[in-house]
Design a protein around this motif. Structure first.
Motif, short mmCIF file in Angstrom:
data_model
loop_
_atom_site.label_atom_id
_atom_site.label_comp_id
_atom_site.label_asym_id
_atom_site.label_seq_id
_atom_site.Cartn_x
_atom_site.Cartn_y
_atom_site.Cartn_z
N ASN A 54 0.82 -1.21 0.00
CA ASN A 54 0.00 0.00 0.00
C ASN A 54 0.86 1.26 0.00
O ASN A 54 0.53 2.24 -0.67
N THR A 55 1.95 1.24 0.74
CA THR A 55 2.86 2.38 0.77
C THR A 55 3.46 2.62 -0.61
O THR A 55 3.54 3.76 -1.08
N LEU A 56 3.86 1.55 -1.28
CA LEU A 56 4.42 1.67 -2.63
C LEU A 56 3.39 2.24 -3.60
O LEU A 56 3.72 3.08 -4.44
N LYS A 57 2.13 1.83 -3.48
CA LYS A 57 1.07 2.36 -4.34
C LYS A 57 0.91 3.86 -4.11
O LYS A 57 0.78 4.63 -5.07
N ILE A 58 0.92 4.27 -2.86
CA ILE A 58 0.76 5.69 -2.53
C ILE A 58 1.93 6.50 -3.08
O ILE A 58 1.75 7.55 -3.68
N VAL A 59 3.14 5.98 -2.89
CA VAL A 59 4.34 6.67 -3.37
C VAL A 59 4.33 6.76 -4.89
O VAL A 59 4.63 7.81 -5.47
N ASN A 60 3.98 5.68 -5.57
CA ASN A 60 3.93 5.70 -7.03
C ASN A 60 2.86 6.66 -7.55
O ASN A 60 3.06 7.31 -8.57
N GLU A 61 1.75 6.74 -6.85
CA GLU A 61 0.70 7.69 -7.23
C GLU A 61 1.22 9.12 -7.08
O GLU A 61 0.99 9.96 -7.95
N ALA A 62 1.94 9.38 -6.00
CA ALA A 62 2.54 10.72 -5.80
C ALA A 62 3.56 10.99 -6.90
O ALA A 62 3.64 12.12 -7.41
N ARG A 63 4.32 9.99 -7.28
CA ARG A 63 5.31 10.16 -8.36
C ARG A 63 4.63 10.50 -9.67
O ARG A 63 5.07 11.38 -10.41
N LYS A 64 3.53 9.80 -10.00
CA LYS A 64 2.81 10.06 -11.25
C LYS A 64 2.21 11.46 -11.25
O LYS A 64 2.12 12.10 -12.29
N GLN A 65 1.79 11.93 -10.08
CA GLN A 65 1.23 13.27 -9.99
C GLN A 65 2.27 14.34 -10.29
O GLN A 65 1.95 15.37 -10.87
N VAL A 66 3.51 14.11 -9.88
CA VAL A 66 4.54 15.13 -10.07
C VAL A 66 5.32 14.97 -11.37
O VAL A 66 5.99 15.90 -11.80
N LEU A 67 5.25 13.80 -11.99
CA LEU A 67 5.90 13.57 -13.28
C LEU A 67 4.91 12.83 -14.18
O LEU A 67 5.04 11.64 -14.45
N PRO A 68 3.86 13.55 -14.64
CA PRO A 68 2.77 12.90 -15.37
C PRO A 68 3.18 12.27 -16.69
O PRO A 68 2.49 11.38 -17.19
N GLU A 69 4.31 12.71 -17.28
CA GLU A 69 4.75 12.14 -18.56
C GLU A 69 5.26 10.71 -18.39
O GLU A 69 5.39 9.97 -19.36
N ALA A 70 5.58 10.32 -17.17
CA ALA A 70 6.14 8.99 -16.92
C ALA A 70 5.05 7.93 -16.82
O ALA A 70 4.02 8.15 -16.20
N ALA A 71 5.31 6.80 -17.46
CA ALA A 71 4.40 5.67 -17.38
C ALA A 71 4.84 4.69 -16.29
O ALA A 71 4.03 3.96 -15.74
N SER A 72 6.15 4.70 -15.98
CA SER A 72 6.68 3.79 -14.96
C SER A 72 7.91 4.40 -14.30
O SER A 72 8.52 5.33 -14.84
N PHE A 73 8.25 3.86 -13.15
CA PHE A 73 9.42 4.31 -12.39
C PHE A 73 10.25 3.10 -12.01
O PHE A 73 9.70 2.04 -11.73
N LYS A 74 11.56 3.25 -12.02
CA LYS A 74 12.44 2.15 -11.68
C LYS A 74 13.32 2.54 -10.49
O LYS A 74 14.33 3.23 -10.65
N GLU A 75 12.88 2.08 -9.32
CA GLU A 75 13.63 2.38 -8.09
C GLU A 75 15.04 1.81 -8.12
O GLU A 75 15.95 2.38 -7.53
N GLU A 76 15.20 0.68 -8.80
CA GLU A 76 16.53 0.05 -8.84
C GLU A 76 17.54 0.88 -9.62
O GLU A 76 18.74 0.67 -9.51
#
Length: 177
Positions: A37-59
């Motif tokens: 759930n925390t990862l979902k919330i963080v990814n949602e926040a990431r999409k809000q601030v970088l809307p052009e991104a479809a995915s994020f790679k923490e690694e």
């Protein structure tokens, strides 16, 4: 009399052992759910601030000057920018926020994740309208008390400004190279 104390000690020990086992089992189950759930919330926040991104790679994250930069990729797999996780001391404690930075080193979005600022004053940094004010700004932007701060509260907005400029400068000087 002594047998009673031994009996009570054994019973209490068994109750404690059973309780610890149950709590450990529940924690093992819920910790995975909480992490997801925390990862979902963080990814949602990431999409809000970088809307052009479809995915994020923490690694593939980069860290510079205490700021973590996670790359955002478009559908074609190209880096469209980074999401920086920033913590700056505010009036009521640390202000944790994520800021999206595109390849042109401009802010694409800002999302205050947690803060303990004074309600009605510094807590206005949590308002979406104020956060959207930062979109399009770059490292040359200078803090303007009349447009960036609130009457009676300059510490919280100034802390966010400081964090944004630090993230932008570090991005330009270390991350984008």
């Amino acid at each position: 009399m002594e047998n009673r104390y031994i009996h009570f000690g054994i019973v209490l020990g068994l109750i404690a052992a059973i309780s610890a086992g149950l709590l450990g089992g529940v924690n093992g189950f819920t910790s995975k759910v909480i992490a997801e759930n925390t990862l979902k919330i963080v990814n949602e926040a990431r999409k809000q601030v970088l809307p052009e991104a479809a995915s994020f790679k923490e690694e593939e994250a980069k860290e510079a000057e205490g700021i973590q930069y996670i790359p955002g990729f478009n559908e074609a797999g190209e880096v469209v920018g980074y999401v920086a996780s920033v913590a700056e001391p505010g009036y009521g404690g640390d202000i944790n926020f994520v800021v999206g930075i595109n390849n042109d080193a401009k802010v694409t979005g800002l999302n205050v994740v947690t803060s303990s600022e004074t309600p009605g004053l510094g807590a206005k940094i949590n308002e979406k309208e104020w956060q959207e004010h930062w979109i399009g700004k770059d490292a040359t932007y200078e803090f303007n008390k009349s447009t960036d701060a609130f009457a009676g509260a300059t510490i919280s907005p100034k802390a966010v400004y400081t964090g944004v400029i630090k993230a932008l400068n570090t991005y330009q000087n270390e991350v984008s190279k």
